[in-house]
Design an enzyme around this catalytic site. Structure first.
Site, short mmCIF file in Angstrom:
data_model
loop_
_atom_site.label_atom_id
_atom_site.label_comp_id
_atom_site.label_asym_id
_atom_site.label_seq_id
_atom_site.Cartn_x
_atom_site.Cartn_y
_atom_site.Cartn_z
N ASN A 1 25.37 40.75 -44.67
CA ASN A 1 24.46 40.95 -43.56
C ASN A 1 24.72 39.88 -42.49
O ASN A 1 25.61 39.06 -42.64
CB ASN A 1 23.00 40.94 -44.02
CG ASN A 1 22.67 39.66 -44.78
OD1 ASN A 1 22.75 38.55 -44.23
ND2 ASN A 1 22.31 39.80 -46.05
N ARG A 2 23.91 39.89 -41.44
CA ARG A 2 24.18 39.03 -40.28
C ARG A 2 23.56 37.63 -40.38
O ARG A 2 23.59 36.86 -39.43
CB ARG A 2 23.68 39.71 -39.00
CG ARG A 2 24.46 40.96 -38.64
CD ARG A 2 24.00 41.49 -37.28
NE ARG A 2 24.82 42.61 -36.83
CZ ARG A 2 24.58 43.88 -37.10
NH1 ARG A 2 23.52 44.19 -37.85
NH2 ARG A 2 25.36 44.83 -36.65
#
Length: 402
Positions: free
Chosen positions: A210-211
């Site tokens: 994920n970011r």
């Protein structure tokens, strides 16, 4: 008094607000502190060293060599002597030099030699304070673990009205008293923090992630370490480094590795902060060789990962504090409260992707803190280092009640 016997270096730089240094010294001495004033040459144009020497009962230092004795003012010894350094007023020029490590006078070399907490209180005109270069310099200083005593809003020497006026001496002393009181509360507390993303492998080349950058978790770890706590940081893959070498960092890759590392330190922790963005799913099977592109589609079978906060929340001991994070895009408050209750947390920290500048990868964040009584405290957009200080204050206030 929390400042009784504390050895404090007061750095005074070239601002019209230097006149407030006289009152600040009187207040610090009244609190029982031993104050050593160090002035830049520019500061001596605004207030005399004689005035500050009389109030501090110590000779004011302005250069590397004592003019009367011709002895060296040892910046290393001074940096190690101090329990705290306050730079007030801190001009835009001083902030720039401190942020870049430009040590060309006694004050800046003491700063680089110091091992104690350092507080800086900016004073300048509103446009100088809001200029991107000043904003970035403050962010840099905070990222090093220093403490900002924010300027106040009001009429400035230029006649303009805005942010930039030096915090009042009473405010500066209050911040110091609060810091040392909190430091006594945090001393010896064992804090466990998770940070960053996890990386769930698909094959030797690819993974699901994920970011999350890990910036928030690392900022929290630095804040608690600076307050005197024993910090263990379980970190997913990130390029960030801790600024405090006393923090014990455990590097992991996958959600399962994060669970195992967190579980092994959970029982002995007084506080656990789940700030990592842990993958909810992982691949059922990891290919031993790189998967080749075939056909128009590929099916990837996933299975749930262990709910770290939920699993450990069910094992919470009396007196243990657990804090979780919730990043939502809709029904933010409703979902955050539900998560807090399901996972047996004491607080949930909510941020929303609907707030520009908040969430993943940014240097800033905007949070709301919710407790078990469903009381919500909203905070404005701040740097993640400042947000970490807000979280620290909440925890230390809670510990102080016990």
């Amino acid at each position: 008094m929390n400042l009784q016997g504390k050895k404090i270096i007061l750095g005074v730089t070239g601002s019209i607000a230097a006149y407030k240094s006289a009152l600040l010294i009187r207040l610090l001495v009244k609190e029982g502190a031993d104050v050593q004033v160090v002035m830049t040459q520019a500061a001596t144009e605004f207030i005399t060293p004689l005035t500050l020497a009389t109030l501090s009962k110590r000779q004011v230092l302005t250069s590397f060599v004592n003019e009367s004795t011709h002895l060296w003012n040892n910046h290393v010894d001074l940096g190690l002597w101090a329990d705290a350094i306050i730079i007030a007023p801190a001009t835009a020029k001083t902030l720039s030099r401190l942020a870049s490590g430009h040590a060309d006078d006694l004050l800046t070399t003491i700063y680089l030699s110091a091992r104690c907490p350092i507080f800086f209180a900016p004073a300048m005109d509103v446009d100088m304070f809001l200029h991107p270069s000043t904003v970035n310099n403050i962010k840099t200083l905070l990222s090093y673990g220093n403490h900002l005593i924010a300027p106040e809003h009001g009429e400035l020497a230029s006649g303009l009205v805005g942010d930039g006026r030096l915090a009042e001496p009473e405010t500066i002393v209050y911040r110091l008293r609060k810091f040392f009181a909190f430091r006594q509360v945090a001393q010896g507390k064992r804090v466990l923090i998770t940070a960053g993303p996890t990386a769930e492998p698909i094959d030797p080349v690819r993974y699901i992630s994920n970011r999350s950058s890990g910036k928030m978790g690392y900022a929290i770890a630095n804040a608690f370490a600076m307050a005197g706590a024993q910090v263990t940081l379980v970190s997913g893959p990130t390029s960030i480094k801790v600024s405090d070498t006393d923090i014990s960092v455990i590097h992991i890759q996958t959600a399962q590795q994060m669970f195992e590392a967190t579980e092994s330190h959970f029982e002995g922790s007084d506080l656990v902060i789940f700030s990592a963005a842990v993958a909810d799913y992982t691949s059922e099977q990891v290919a031993s060789q790189k998967i080749k592109k075939q056909g128009s589609a590929m099916v990837l079978n996933l299975k749930k990962t262990t709910d770290i906060a939920g699993t450990l929340g069910s094992e919470k001991k009396p007196g243990q504090l657990l804090i979780g994070f919730a990043l939502e895009t809709e029904k933010e408050l409703e979902y955050a409260i539900d998560k807090m209750q399901r996972k047996n947390l004491d607080y949930i920290i909510l941020n929303s992707l609907n707030d520009a500048g908040a969430g993943f990868a940014h240097d800033t964040n905007k949070i709301s803190v919710i407790d078990t009584n469903k009381e919500v405290t909203h905070f404005t957009m701040k740097s993640k280092d400042e947000v970490a200080q807000d979280i620290l204050d909440i925890v230390l206030n809670k510990w102080s009640e016990v």
